[in-house]
Scaffold this motif. Structure first.
Motif, short mmCIF file in Angstrom:
data_model
loop_
_atom_site.label_atom_id
_atom_site.label_comp_id
_atom_site.label_asym_id
_atom_site.label_seq_id
_atom_site.Cartn_x
_atom_site.Cartn_y
_atom_site.Cartn_z
N PHE A 131 0.85 -1.19 0.00
CA PHE A 131 0.00 0.00 0.00
C PHE A 131 0.88 1.24 0.00
CE2 PHE A 131 -3.21 -2.10 3.18
CZ PHE A 131 -3.56 -3.04 2.23
N TRP A 132 0.38 2.30 -0.63
CA TRP A 132 0.97 3.63 -0.50
C TRP A 132 -0.16 4.61 -0.24
CZ3 TRP A 132 2.26 0.01 -4.07
CH2 TRP A 132 3.59 -0.35 -4.21
N VAL A 133 -0.03 5.41 0.81
CA VAL A 133 -1.06 6.40 1.14
C VAL A 133 -0.36 7.74 1.32
CG1 VAL A 133 -2.80 7.11 2.81
CG2 VAL A 133 -2.52 4.69 2.28
N THR A 134 -0.88 8.77 0.65
CA THR A 134 -0.29 10.10 0.76
C THR A 134 -1.37 11.15 0.52
OG1 THR A 134 1.50 11.54 -0.02
CG2 THR A 134 0.39 10.22 -1.68
N GLY A 135 -1.13 12.35 0.99
CA GLY A 135 -2.10 13.43 0.80
C GLY A 135 -3.22 13.35 1.82
N ASN A 136 -4.42 13.72 1.43
CA ASN A 136 -5.58 13.72 2.33
C ASN A 136 -6.32 12.39 2.30
OD1 ASN A 136 -5.46 16.51 3.28
ND2 ASN A 136 -5.90 17.05 1.15
N LYS A 137 -7.02 12.12 3.40
CA LYS A 137 -7.75 10.86 3.51
C LYS A 137 -8.88 10.75 2.49
CE LYS A 137 -6.95 10.39 8.51
NZ LYS A 137 -7.60 10.27 9.84
N THR A 138 -9.57 11.87 2.28
CA THR A 138 -10.71 11.87 1.36
C THR A 138 -10.59 13.03 0.39
OG1 THR A 138 -12.00 13.20 2.91
CG2 THR A 138 -12.26 10.81 3.03
N ALA A 139 -11.34 12.94 -0.69
CA ALA A 139 -11.34 14.01 -1.68
C ALA A 139 -12.00 15.26 -1.11
CB ALA A 139 -12.08 13.55 -2.94
N GLU A 140 -11.66 16.41 -1.67
CA GLU A 140 -12.22 17.67 -1.21
C GLU A 140 -13.74 17.69 -1.40
OE1 GLU A 140 -11.36 22.45 -1.76
OE2 GLU A 140 -10.48 21.00 -3.14
N TRP A 175 -17.60 19.89 -0.01
CA TRP A 175 -18.16 21.05 0.68
C TRP A 175 -18.65 20.73 2.09
CZ3 TRP A 175 -23.22 20.89 2.39
CH2 TRP A 175 -24.02 19.85 1.88
N ASN A 176 -19.00 19.43 2.33
CA ASN A 176 -19.58 19.09 3.63
C ASN A 176 -18.64 18.27 4.52
OD1 ASN A 176 -19.57 16.72 2.26
ND2 ASN A 176 -21.70 16.18 2.69
N ALA A 177 -17.38 18.22 4.16
CA ALA A 177 -16.43 17.46 4.98
C ALA A 177 -15.07 18.15 4.95
CB ALA A 177 -16.31 16.03 4.48
N LYS A 178 -14.50 18.30 6.12
CA LYS A 178 -13.19 18.94 6.23
C LYS A 178 -12.11 17.92 5.89
CE LYS A 178 -10.31 21.66 9.37
NZ LYS A 178 -10.18 22.20 10.74
N GLN A 179 -11.17 18.34 5.06
CA GLN A 179 -10.09 17.41 4.68
C GLN A 179 -9.12 17.20 5.84
OE1 GLN A 179 -8.41 19.09 1.02
NE2 GLN A 179 -9.35 17.38 -0.08
N LYS A 180 -8.70 15.93 5.99
CA LYS A 180 -7.71 15.59 7.01
C LYS A 180 -6.58 14.82 6.35
CE LYS A 180 -10.97 15.26 10.88
NZ LYS A 180 -11.52 14.37 11.94
N PRO A 181 -5.34 15.16 6.67
CA PRO A 181 -4.22 14.45 6.04
C PRO A 181 -4.14 13.00 6.53
CG PRO A 181 -3.41 15.94 7.73
CD PRO A 181 -4.88 16.22 7.58
N ALA A 182 -3.73 12.11 5.64
CA ALA A 182 -3.52 10.71 6.01
C ALA A 182 -2.38 10.63 7.02
CB ALA A 182 -3.19 9.89 4.77
N ASP A 183 -2.47 9.64 7.90
CA ASP A 183 -1.42 9.46 8.90
C ASP A 183 -1.17 7.98 9.12
OD1 ASP A 183 -3.60 8.61 10.40
OD2 ASP A 183 -3.72 10.46 11.57
N PHE A 184 -0.29 7.69 10.06
CA PHE A 184 0.08 6.31 10.35
C PHE A 184 -1.14 5.47 10.72
CE2 PHE A 184 1.11 3.17 13.61
CZ PHE A 184 2.02 2.36 12.93
N TYR A 185 -2.02 6.03 11.52
CA TYR A 185 -3.16 5.25 12.01
C TYR A 185 -4.20 5.01 10.91
CZ TYR A 185 -0.90 6.17 16.40
OH TYR A 185 0.03 6.22 17.40
N PHE A 186 -4.24 5.92 9.95
CA PHE A 186 -5.11 5.71 8.78
C PHE A 186 -4.65 4.46 8.01
CE2 PHE A 186 -6.27 6.93 4.31
CZ PHE A 186 -7.65 6.86 4.48
#
Length: 807
Positions: free
Chosen positions: A604-613, A615-626
């Motif tokens: 797996f490779w995960v980078t950037g934000n957890k979800t796409a941009e 209007w009704n959800a604040k973006q959160k960056p991916a992290d180790f626990y994700f």
């Protein structure tokens, strides 16, 4: 590879139209990928005719224009407004009539239309040579000889050469077909076998060696490395004049996409494309000492090649040298000093057999991919080298009358032995799955140039020609039979018999599919990378290096999945795609004392934000626990409740921080944050979290059977504990201690809060841990629960240095 229809007709009386020839070639395995018409002048001068200027007066409204009437042998004279200063009555000229499309020497094509120019009608155009693509001059209109026939098509006057060219996608094993004669050989066989003409066609190969050797032997040949050069033929031709090639030769080469250079070089190219044997022409006066020496390069030796580049040679490179210097990289590229120039009067023609692996390695080493190396790498016909040399000599004598020819050199240290093959027709029928008669099999074998030495029932002994090095076993003969009998003529059976096989093992493909579905459902994208990568990313001694890399960026087999994924991330980031969740099933390769090993992985490779941009959800960056959540999902999906152990990654070149999960002494997955140094090497921006599963180990832990248990009817009990511990203590250690202390009642351990701040001592942290307890036989009492918790606190105090936090 380009093959000319006109060339093919030189070697056999082929009457089929080009479209039928293309279809037949494709059916016998020489796939025609593209077919196009060729004309020596683009457009073929269609709509252009010879005309005669009958009248010419000045245009009343334009000083530089003339009003002319021109006879083109039509029903009436054409009125044409002409801007050329040299137009005059009585001239024979080239006229573009209404509707003709002109292809000028430079610029875009345009169509001739009747029009009015400054108020006067113009029904065509009197042409200059640059306007119809014949040359660059625009000094005035072309004026033809006075006796030129009016109305003659311009294409007939200028003798436009027309051809049809086939682009053939040749498979690497068919070295015998890398020539016009080779393709013609197959085409003749196909016509004879498929079409069965009343008068069978025969392959007509031009005679060669018709000259008399009337010159002295002034250049000798020595082969110092016969393992790399198995045959070398050469001949010296004196008294030549380097000049423009005759028109037939220029047209023949232009049709297959080659730019004519001069008569000598053009002949060597013509013979190569005719016979498949690369040739090289040396300026004989540059061969110092009158010696041609075929040898390996010396350490630190250099050569300046035809492109003007000085190249430092490798000691495995095979060279053609004179008494003191390297003249040519054998089979790959010529040297600039010994090449044919305008003032050359003597040439030495080389025709040789260089061992394919030597040429391939050298060509890859320098990134030189020439027409010659393309053929040598696949293996030319060692029996054809004298013929190609003689054919070139004949053509040079034809274009340079009066030359003298030396005695031929043919150095052949170890002559190739005849190759025989035992073949059984019944084996062929079995492999084909179709009943082809012995008579048909015999006809096909003989038509493709293979002779039958003897037949004894089912045992046939065949003699293989030197140009068919791709034939080694009976199955190769069966392939020849299938090609010419016609795959379309072999019926598909009405029923197909398959054995019923019961698989008792793990169905790895099914597991792979389920994991893929799960990951894509969670927003991951599957990627497929090549198994090759670059050693510049840093490799250890276990890496498998390629002997003949295509480029320095693909010179090793990957020993880890990480680098290829980071290359993919870099490309996506460069295209403004920064939020990525990628996965790949692939293999890694390493070498050890026992040889080479190959392992399957899921990464797996995960980078950037957890979800796409949104209007009704604040973006959160991916992290180790994700990332950890997805790792857990895969393990849960594949191996279920197998008890695993976690360990912190220490001194790993790929990870800044992370964990390894193992079970039953097998490493299952390593995951964490990728080192910033590694990211910098790949020019990747931001954080990247990476997980690498050893797929073989994962599959080995899939339960072979599943236990069915009654759902526990007694309630789970939850207890929380806040512990103050040293910063370097990991939750995995606490979890392991808990399970070791209470094996019966403890069902789950999780951490729900981590605190580091001024309310705990410096160098320490606080974990809030939740324990789930359950008995399968009764409801737990407070006393039993407290007893378990006391045991856990004691173990944590003694073995982890923890204290219970009360505030």
């Amino acid at each position: 590879m380009k093959i000319s229809y006109n060339w093919l007709k030189k070697y056999a009386a082929i009457e089929l139209p080009p479209s039928e020839v293309g279809r037949l070639l494709t059916e016998i395995g020489l796939e025609v990928e593209h077919e196009e018409d060729f004309e020596s002048i683009k457009g073929g001068l269609i709509g252009l005719v010879v005309g005669e200027v009958k009248t010419c007066i000045k245009h009343a409204n334009a000083d530089k224009l003339s009003l002319t009437t021109v006879d083109v042998a039509g029903p009436a004279l054409l009125n044409i407004v002409c801007g050329a200063a040299n137009v005059a009555v009585g001239q024979k000229v080239i006229v573009a009539t209404d509707g003709a499309i002109l292809y000028p020497y430079t610029g875009e094509s345009f169509k001739i239309k009747k029009s009015k120019i400054r108020g006067e009608a113009s029904e065509g155009m009197i042409c200059a040579e640059d306007e119809i693509g014949l040359g660059a001059s625009h000094a005035g209109i072309m004026v033809l000889p006075a006796d030129t026939k009016v109305g003659m098509p311009a294409s007939e006057y200028f003798k436009i050469y027309k051809d049809t060219v086939f682009e053939i996608g040749l498979t690497p094993n068919r070295a015998d077909a890398i020539s016009h004669i080779g393709v013609a050989r197959d085409l003749v066989a196909a016509i004879n076998i498929r079409n069965k003409p009343a008068q069978p066609l025969s392959l007509s190969v031009p005679e060669a060696g018709k000259y008399n050797a009337n010159g002295k032997l002034d250049i000798t040949v020595t082969i110092q490395n016969p393992e790399a050069c198995k045959r070398y033929c050469g001949i010296t031709i004196s008294g030549i004049k380097v000049a423009e090639s005759p028109q037939w030769l220029k047209d023949s080469l232009s049709a297959i996409g080659l730019r004519p250079i001069n008569n000598i070089v053009d002949i060597t190219n013509y013979v190569m494309h005719e016979t498949g044997q690369p040739l090289h022409a040396f300026d004989a006066d540059k061969i110092k000492g009158g010696k041609v020496i075929v040898c390996k390069a010396k350490a630190d030796e250099t050569i300046v090649t035809l492109d003007g580049t000085e190249r430092k040679l490798h000691t495995d490179d095979l060279l053609i040298c004179n008494e003191s210097d390297a003249m040519c990289i054998a089979g790959v590229y010529g040297g600039i000093e010994s090449g044919v120039k305008e003032n050359t009067t003597r040439v030495f023609i080389e025709s040789a057999y260089f061992e394919p692996s030597h040429v391939r390695k050298t060509a890859r080493r320098y990134g030189l991919h020439t027409d010659a190396s393309f053929r040598f790498e696949r293996g030319v016909d060692i029996g054809n080298t004298p013929y190609a040399m003689q054919r070139a000599a004949d053509l040079i004598i034809e274009v340079c009358p009066g030359v003298t020819v030396s005695t031929e050199q043919d150095v052949y240290p170890v002559k190739a032995q005849e190759r025989h093959l035992d073949f059984s027709p019944s084996f062929g029928r079995k492999l084909l799955g179709h009943d082809v008669s012995d008579k048909e099999i015999e006809s096909i074998i003989q038509n493709v140039g293979i002779s039958i030495i003897s037949k004894n029932g089912e045992s046939w002994k065949l003699n293989l020609p030197t140009y068919r090095m791709d034939i080694a076993v009976q199955a190769d003969i069966v392939e020849e039979i299938a090609r010419f009998y016609g795959y379309n003529n072999i019926p598909i059976p009405a029923t197909i018999k398959l054995p019923m096989v019961h698989s008792k093992g793990i169905q790895a493909d099914k597991v792979f599919e389920e994991i893929s579905i799960m990951l894509t459902g969670n927003g991951f994208t599957e990627i497929m990378n090549t198994s090759l990568t670059s050693s510049k990313f840093g490799m250890d001694s276990s890496v498998v290096r390629l002997a003949n890399p295509l480029s320095s960026d693909l010179d090793v087999l990957r020993s880890a999945m990480l680098n290829n994924g980071l290359v993919c991330i870099n490309r996506n980031q460069n295209n403004q795609w920064a939020d990525l969740k990628l996965f790949e099933f692939g293999r890694t390769y390493t070498k050890n004392e026992k040889g080479f090993s190959e392992e399957e992985h899921l990464s797996f490779w995960v980078t950037g934000n957890k979800t796409a941009e949104s209007w009704n959800a604040k973006q959160k960056p991916a992290d180790f626990y994700f990332l950890k959540g997805f790792v857990g999902q895969v393990l849960e999906k594949v191996i279920g409740k197998v008890k695993c152990e976690e360990a912190v990654i220490i001194d790993n070149i790929y990870f800044a921080a992370g964990l390894t999960i193992s079970a039953k002494n097998k490493t299952l997955v390593t995951y964490g944050e990728v080192s910033h140094t590694v990211l910098k090497n790949h020019d990747v921006k931001g954080e990247v979290y990476y997980a690498d599963f050893n797929w073989k180990n994962i599959l080995s832990l899939i339960p072979s059977k599943h236990d069915i248990k009654e759902i526990v009817r007694f309630p789970l009990v939850s207890r929380d504990l806040a512990l103050v511990i040293e910063k370097n203590v990991q939750f995995a250690q606490l979890k392991q201690l808990a399970y070791q202390t209470e094996k019966e009642l403890l069902k789950e351990v999780s951490v729900f809060d981590v605190y580091m701040g001024d309310k705990v001592e410096q160098g320490k942290k606080s974990y809030a841990i939740r324990f789930l307890l359950q008995s399968e036989h009764k409801t737990l009492t407070d006393k039993e629960i407290d007893k378990v918790m006391e045991k856990l606190v004691k173990v944590y105090e003694e073995k982890a240095g923890a204290t219970v936090r009360t505030k």
